[in-house]
Design a protein around this motif. Structure first.
Motif, PDB file in Angstrom:
ATOM      1  N   CYS A 224      56.756 -49.521 -78.519  1.00 25.70           N
ATOM      2  CA  CYS A 224      56.988 -48.296 -77.589  1.00 25.70           C
ATOM      3  C   CYS A 224      57.306 -47.175 -78.155  1.00 25.70           C
ATOM      4  N   PRO A 225      56.861 -45.929 -77.701  1.00 25.70           N
ATOM      5  CA  PRO A 225      57.069 -44.734 -78.222  1.00 25.70           C
ATOM      6  C   PRO A 225      58.623 -44.714 -78.520  1.00 25.70           C
ATOM      7  N   GLY A 226      59.029 -44.049 -79.758  1.00 30.87           N
ATOM      8  CA  GLY A 226      60.300 -44.103 -80.081  1.00 30.87           C
ATOM      9  C   GLY A 226      61.286 -43.343 -79.147  1.00 30.87           C
ATOM     10  N   ASP A 227      60.646 -42.488 -78.361  1.00 31.82           N
ATOM     11  CA  ASP A 227      61.494 -41.501 -77.503  1.00 31.82           C
ATOM     12  C   ASP A 227      61.610 -41.935 -75.898  1.00 31.82           C
TER      13      ASP A 227
ATOM     14  N   CYS B 226      57.763 -50.172 -71.384  1.00 33.08           N
ATOM     15  CA  CYS B 226      58.397 -48.697 -71.946  1.00 33.08           C
ATOM     16  C   CYS B 226      58.365 -48.239 -70.603  1.00 33.08           C
TER      17      CYS B 226
ATOM     18  N   TYR C  10      61.385 -34.795 -75.521  1.00 26.60           N
ATOM     19  CA  TYR C  10      60.689 -36.263 -76.110  1.00 26.60           C
ATOM     20  C   TYR C  10      60.108 -35.457 -77.528  1.00 26.60           C
ATOM     21  N   ASP C  11      60.516 -35.944 -78.400  1.00 25.19           N
ATOM     22  CA  ASP C  11      59.967 -35.098 -79.860  1.00 25.19           C
ATOM     23  C   ASP C  11      58.768 -36.211 -80.173  1.00 25.19           C
ATOM     24  N   GLU C  12      58.653 -37.431 -80.089  1.00 24.14           N
ATOM     25  CA  GLU C  12      57.510 -37.910 -80.290  1.00 24.14           C
ATOM     26  C   GLU C  12      56.012 -37.619 -79.539  1.00 24.14           C
ATOM     27  N   ARG C  13      56.529 -37.724 -78.149  1.00 19.04           N
ATOM     28  CA  ARG C  13      55.474 -37.218 -77.127  1.00 19.04           C
ATOM     29  C   ARG C  13      55.403 -35.949 -77.065  1.00 19.04           C
ATOM     30  N   GLN C  14      56.220 -35.070 -77.577  1.00 18.05           N
ATOM     31  CA  GLN C  14      56.197 -33.566 -77.438  1.00 18.05           C
ATOM     32  C   GLN C  14      56.068 -32.911 -75.951  1.00 18.05           C
TER      33      GLN C  14
END
Length: 159
Positions: A66-69, A88, A146-150
């Motif tokens: 899963c994306p980390g955020d 996720c 949401y840092d990873e997905r901006q």
């Protein structure tokens, strides 16, 4: 910067969904998730509806994928084959709509009427900003980055 508490449940069954049904859930689908963490109850619902509290970001084999955020994830594991599937999830925010978000992380967020004074911790989504993960972009100065997905969900407290 405000962080949305992750409601993380690993290796649990999606009650109400068989492993096959859980595998049929796709990115963009919305779910109503409720019940205790060890026995969640889920149903596929229309996104943005009063019942919807989570949107599927992605389905993967293992929660580490899963994306980390993401806000949370739910996993199923077949006791027969040992295979697993993870959904996720992000909160299904709707601009102008409200969610009750428990700051202690003891329950899943739920969609509420913004004017319902009996609902605690009401937050109204005011804007969703893409290509930036910074609550400083929010007029209210409050939101979830949401840092990873901006992207950033800007909210205002209404309770």
């Amino acid at each position: 910067m405000k962080a949305l508490p992750a409601v993380v449940a690993a290796a649990i069954a999606l009650a109400g969904c068989s492993s096959a049904a859980a595998a049929d859930v796709q990115a963009g689908d919305c779910l109503h998730v409720g019940g205790p963490p060890d026995r969640p109850e889920t149903a596929r619902v229309e996104c943005g509806s009063p019942e919807s509290n989570f949107r599927v970001v992605e389905t993967v084999a293992d929660s580490d994928e899963c994306p980390g955020d993401v806000d949370t994830y739910y996993s199923t594991r077949s006791s027969f084959s040992g295979s697993s599937s993870t959904v996720c999830l992000d909160v299904d925010w709707v601009v102008g709509g409200c969610m009750s978000v428990d700051p202690e992380n003891s329950r899943d967020p739920v969609r509420v009427d913004c004017g319902d004074r009996s609902a605690s911790n009401r937050q109204r989504a005011t804007q969703i900003v893409f290509d930036v993960a910074n609550v400083d972009q929010c007029a209210t100065g409050t939101g979830y980055a949401y840092d990873e997905r901006q992207f950033t969900v800007c909210v205002e407290d209404v309770s």
